[in-house]
Write a protein that holds these residues in place. Structure first.
Motif, PDB file in Angstrom:
ATOM      1  N   ALA A 183       0.689  -1.213   0.082  1.00 12.16           N
ATOM      2  CA  ALA A 183      -0.039  -0.072   0.064  1.00 12.16           C
ATOM      3  C   ALA A 183       0.804   1.300  -0.004  1.00 12.16           C
ATOM      4  O   ALA A 183       0.627   2.273  -0.653  1.00 12.16           O
ATOM      5  CB  ALA A 183      -1.057  -0.096   1.283  1.00 12.16           C
ATOM      6  N   LEU A 184       2.101   1.245   0.848  1.00 10.64           N
ATOM      7  CA  LEU A 184       2.857   2.314   0.776  1.00 10.64           C
ATOM      8  C   LEU A 184       3.397   2.487  -0.631  1.00 10.64           C
ATOM      9  O   LEU A 184       3.869   3.851  -0.951  1.00 10.64           O
ATOM     10  CB  LEU A 184       4.054   2.234   1.844  1.00 10.64           C
ATOM     11  CG  LEU A 184       3.542   2.159   3.167  1.00 10.64           C
ATOM     12  CD1 LEU A 184       4.769   1.686   4.084  1.00 10.64           C
ATOM     13  CD2 LEU A 184       2.876   3.649   3.629  1.00 10.64           C
ATOM     14  N   MET A 303       9.979   0.126  16.829  1.00 14.69           N
ATOM     15  CA  MET A 303       9.901   1.632  16.607  1.00 14.69           C
ATOM     16  C   MET A 303      10.334   2.068  15.400  1.00 14.69           C
ATOM     17  O   MET A 303       9.936   3.000  14.991  1.00 14.69           O
ATOM     18  CB  MET A 303      10.269   2.231  17.921  1.00 14.69           C
ATOM     19  CG  MET A 303       9.629   2.128  19.260  1.00 14.69           C
ATOM     20  SD  MET A 303       7.781   2.214  19.089  1.00 14.69           S
ATOM     21  CE  MET A 303       7.569   3.968  18.736  1.00 14.69           C
ATOM     22  N   LEU A 304      11.546   1.646  14.876  1.00 14.12           N
ATOM     23  CA  LEU A 304      11.885   2.155  13.529  1.00 14.12           C
ATOM     24  C   LEU A 304      11.049   1.829  12.405  1.00 14.12           C
ATOM     25  O   LEU A 304      10.823   2.687  11.717  1.00 14.12           O
ATOM     26  CB  LEU A 304      13.485   1.290  13.444  1.00 14.12           C
ATOM     27  CG  LEU A 304      14.543   1.749  13.965  1.00 14.12           C
ATOM     28  CD1 LEU A 304      15.945   0.682  13.599  1.00 14.12           C
ATOM     29  CD2 LEU A 304      14.929   3.066  13.740  1.00 14.12           C
ATOM     30  N   ARG A 305      10.459   0.680  12.692  1.00 17.83           N
ATOM     31  CA  ARG A 305       9.358   0.475  11.468  1.00 17.83           C
ATOM     32  C   ARG A 305       8.217   1.149  11.707  1.00 17.83           C
ATOM     33  O   ARG A 305       7.833   1.965  10.532  1.00 17.83           O
ATOM     34  CB  ARG A 305       8.857  -0.981  11.506  1.00 17.83           C
ATOM     35  CG  ARG A 305       7.890  -1.330  10.551  1.00 17.83           C
ATOM     36  CD  ARG A 305       7.322  -2.705  10.722  1.00 17.83           C
ATOM     37  NE  ARG A 305       8.254  -3.676  10.006  1.00 17.83           N
ATOM     38  CZ  ARG A 305       8.061  -4.931   9.963  1.00 17.83           C
ATOM     39  NH1 ARG A 305       6.977  -5.724  10.820  1.00 17.83           N
ATOM     40  NH2 ARG A 305       8.702  -5.601   9.366  1.00 17.83           N
ATOM     41  N   ALA A 310       4.941   5.919   9.780  1.00 17.60           N
ATOM     42  CA  ALA A 310       4.264   6.948  10.254  1.00 17.60           C
ATOM     43  C   ALA A 310       4.670   8.353   9.507  1.00 17.60           C
ATOM     44  O   ALA A 310       4.066   9.075   9.174  1.00 17.60           O
ATOM     45  CB  ALA A 310       4.235   7.471  11.607  1.00 17.60           C
ATOM     46  N   LYS A 311       6.123   8.503   9.492  1.00 12.29           N
ATOM     47  CA  LYS A 311       6.567   9.619   8.774  1.00 12.29           C
ATOM     48  C   LYS A 311       6.223   9.827   7.434  1.00 12.29           C
ATOM     49  O   LYS A 311       5.887  10.754   6.702  1.00 12.29           O
ATOM     50  CB  LYS A 311       8.044   9.584   8.826  1.00 12.29           C
ATOM     51  CG  LYS A 311       8.874  10.760   8.089  1.00 12.29           C
ATOM     52  CD  LYS A 311      10.364  10.687   8.444  1.00 12.29           C
ATOM     53  CE  LYS A 311      11.037  11.939   7.751  1.00 12.29           C
ATOM     54  NZ  LYS A 311      12.790  11.938   7.959  1.00 12.29           N
ATOM     55  N   ARG A 312       6.288   8.369   6.542  1.00 10.77           N
ATOM     56  CA  ARG A 312       6.078   8.334   5.179  1.00 10.77           C
ATOM     57  C   ARG A 312       4.547   8.548   4.930  1.00 10.77           C
ATOM     58  O   ARG A 312       3.981   8.695   3.728  1.00 10.77           O
ATOM     59  CB  ARG A 312       6.474   7.046   4.725  1.00 10.77           C
ATOM     60  CG  ARG A 312       7.957   6.825   4.791  1.00 10.77           C
ATOM     61  CD  ARG A 312       8.542   5.549   4.099  1.00 10.77           C
ATOM     62  NE  ARG A 312       8.279   5.707   2.459  1.00 10.77           N
ATOM     63  CZ  ARG A 312       9.083   6.493   1.877  1.00 10.77           C
ATOM     64  NH1 ARG A 312      10.052   6.872   2.325  1.00 10.77           N
ATOM     65  NH2 ARG A 312       8.791   6.478   0.610  1.00 10.77           N
ATOM     66  N   THR A 313       3.532   8.287   5.878  1.00 11.50           N
ATOM     67  CA  THR A 313       2.244   8.633   5.747  1.00 11.50           C
ATOM     68  C   THR A 313       1.493   9.550   6.373  1.00 11.50           C
ATOM     69  O   THR A 313       0.428   9.705   6.800  1.00 11.50           O
ATOM     70  CB  THR A 313       1.597   7.282   5.950  1.00 11.50           C
ATOM     71  OG1 THR A 313       1.772   6.973   7.417  1.00 11.50           O
ATOM     72  CG2 THR A 313       1.895   6.305   5.080  1.00 11.50           C
ATOM     73  N   LEU A 321       5.001  15.430   0.595  1.00  7.53           N
ATOM     74  CA  LEU A 321       5.576  16.280   1.730  1.00  7.53           C
ATOM     75  C   LEU A 321       7.213  16.175   1.357  1.00  7.53           C
ATOM     76  O   LEU A 321       8.170  16.801   1.646  1.00  7.53           O
ATOM     77  CB  LEU A 321       5.454  15.543   3.047  1.00  7.53           C
ATOM     78  CG  LEU A 321       3.902  15.637   3.519  1.00  7.53           C
ATOM     79  CD1 LEU A 321       4.090  15.297   5.102  1.00  7.53           C
ATOM     80  CD2 LEU A 321       3.496  17.190   3.483  1.00  7.53           C
ATOM     81  N   ARG A 322       7.388  14.884   0.476  1.00  9.81           N
ATOM     82  CA  ARG A 322       9.017  14.501   0.002  1.00  9.81           C
ATOM     83  C   ARG A 322       9.323  15.056  -1.371  1.00  9.81           C
ATOM     84  O   ARG A 322       8.639  14.762  -2.196  1.00  9.81           O
ATOM     85  CB  ARG A 322       9.032  13.357  -0.030  1.00  9.81           C
ATOM     86  CG  ARG A 322       8.855  12.547   1.625  1.00  9.81           C
ATOM     87  CD  ARG A 322       9.238  10.941   1.334  1.00  9.81           C
ATOM     88  NE  ARG A 322       8.139  10.462   0.766  1.00  9.81           N
ATOM     89  CZ  ARG A 322       7.051  10.084   0.944  1.00  9.81           C
ATOM     90  NH1 ARG A 322       6.690  10.195   2.311  1.00  9.81           N
ATOM     91  NH2 ARG A 322       6.168   9.375   0.200  1.00  9.81           N
TER      92      ARG A 322
END
Length: 333
Positions: A183-184, A303-305, A310-313, A321-322
Motif C-alpha cells: 500500500a505504501l 519503533m524504527l518500522r 508514520a513519517k511516510r504517511t 511532503l517529500r
C-alpha cells in the motif's frame, strides 16, 4: 517507493521489511563486539575494578531497574493506545456505520455486489479499478494528438504501477507487513495531482467522456487514501500488541542474567582464565550485557518500522511532503 524516497534499498529493507528480531540483533552484535574490543585493548581495568569495587553489581542493578521500568512503561502506553478501541455502544455503532458507509460508497463506485472483506483484497480491488478506469480514459481520449500523448503517458505510468502493486497484494494476509508495504508503494497522491492537472489543463480539448473518465480515476484514487490509513491504523495496533508481547518475552532472559550477574559475577574468583587472549570475565560480562539490553533492542526494532511508516504517511490526499516524490521542475500555473 525507494525511488521516490531517494534512499537505498538496503536502508528501506532494514527499516521496514526485515524481520524485527533480526533487526534487534544488529545493535546487540555491535555492542558485544565493542565490549570485546575494549576488553582486548585493555582488560586490566575491569578485573582491577572488580577487585576494588562493585562495577558489575552497579551496572546490572541499573539494568534490572531499567528493564522493569521500561517494560512496564511500554506495556502501559500500548494499553492506553489500544484502549481507544474500547467504548460505549453508541461509539461502537458510529464506527460500524462509518465503516459500512465507506464500503457502500466503494461498492457503488466499483459496481460490485460486495467489496472484498480482507484488507489486501480490498486494496487490490481498488488498485485494479484504478487500472480499469485508466484504460477507459485511454480509449475516450483517443483521436486528439495534442492531448492524447500526455494522457497516454499518464495512463501508461498508472497502469504499470497498478499492476505491480496488485501483484504485491495478491494472497497477502493482514498481520504481515507485506500488505502495508504494498500500500505504501502506491503513490496515489501524485496520481491524483496528475489527473486533476490533466483535466484542468485540457478542459476545453477533452471530450465529455474523457473528462468523466478522468473524474472516475480521481474518485477511485480518493478511496485508496482513507482505506490505506484505516489499515495502517489497524496494523499499528497489531504491531503494538506484538511489541508488548515481545518486550515481555525479552524481559525474562534480561532480568534473569542481570540478577545472576549481580549474585555471581561480582567475585573475581568466579570467572578465571582467558579465551583467545581475552579474559573470560570480559567475555561473560559482554554477553550478559547484550542479553540484558535485549528488551531495548526489541523496542528499537519495532519503533524504527512504526516511526518510518508514520513519517511516510503523514499526509493524506494530494499533498506530497517529500521533494523526491515529484518532478523538480513542477509547474502549477
Amino acid at each position: 517507493m525507494r525511488k521516490r524516497a531517494g534512499e537505498s534499498r538496503i536502508k528501506l529493507w532494514y527499516l521496514l521489511d526485515a524481520n524485527r528480531w533480526f533487526v534487534s540483533m544488529i545493535p546487540l552484535a555491535v555492542i558485544f563486539l565493542a565490549a570485546l574490543v575494549f576488553g582486548v585493548l585493555d582488560p586490566a581495568p575491569l578485573v582491577s575494578a572488580v577487585r576494588t569495587g562493585d562495577p558489575i553489581e552497579t551496572l546490572f542493578q541499573a539494568f534490572v531497574t531499567a528493564t522493569i521500568t521500561g517494560v512496564t512503561l511500554v506495556v502501559s502506553i500500548n494499553s492506553l493506545v489500544l484502549s481507544q478501541e474500547l467504548g460505549p455502544l453508541g461509539d461502537q455503532r458510529d464506527r460500524m456505520e462509518g465503516a459500512m458507509a465507506f464500503r457502500s460508497d466503494v461498492e457503488d463506485d466499483l459496481e460490485v455486489p460486495a467489496a472484498p472483506p480482507e484488507p489486501s483484497a480490498f486494496l487490490r480491488a481498488l488498485v485494479d479499478a484504478v487500472q480499469n478506469r485508466a484504460n477507459d480514459l485511454q480509449e475516450t481520449s483517443a483521436g486528439d494528438d495534442e492531448n492524447e500523448e500526455r494522457i497516454a503517458a499518464y495512463v501508461e505510468s498508472l497502469v504499470s504501477h497498478s499492476e505491480e502493486v496488485s501483484n504485491e497484494l495478491e494472497e497477502e494476509q493482514f498481520g504481515t507487513f507485506d500488505v502495508l508495504l504494498a500500500a505504501l508503494d502506491f503513490n496515489y497522491s501524485w496520481k491524483i495531482y496528475q489527473a486533476r492537472r490533466l483535466r484542468n489543463e485540457f478542459r476545453d480539448g477533452l471530450s465529455e467522456e474523457a473528462r468523466n473518465a478522468l473524474d472516475e480515476v480521481v474518485n477511485t484514487l480518493t478511496y485508496f487514501g482513507p482505506a490505506r490509513e484505516h489499515f495502517k491504523t489497524l496494523y499499528f495496533q497489531w504491531e503494538l500488541i506484538n511489541l508488548s508481547r515481545a518486550m515481555l518475552y525479552a524481559s525474562i532472559p534480561s532480568l534473569t542474567v542481570s540478577s545472576l550477574a549481580i549474585l555471581y559475577l561480582n567475585n573475581i574468583g568466579s570467572i578465571t582464565g582467558a579465551t583467545a587472549g581475552v579474559h573470560n570475565l570480559v567475555i561473560v560480562v559482554s554477553l550478559t550485557t547484550v542479553v540484558a539490553l535485549l528488551p531495548f533492542a526489541v523496542l528499537l526494532s519495532f519503533m524504527l518500522r512504526i516511526a518510518t511508516v508514520a513519517k511516510r504517511t503523514l499526509s493524506i490526499g494530494p499533498f506530497i511532503l517529500r521533494s523526491a516524490s515529484r518532478s523538480e521542475d513542477l509547474d502549477w500555473e
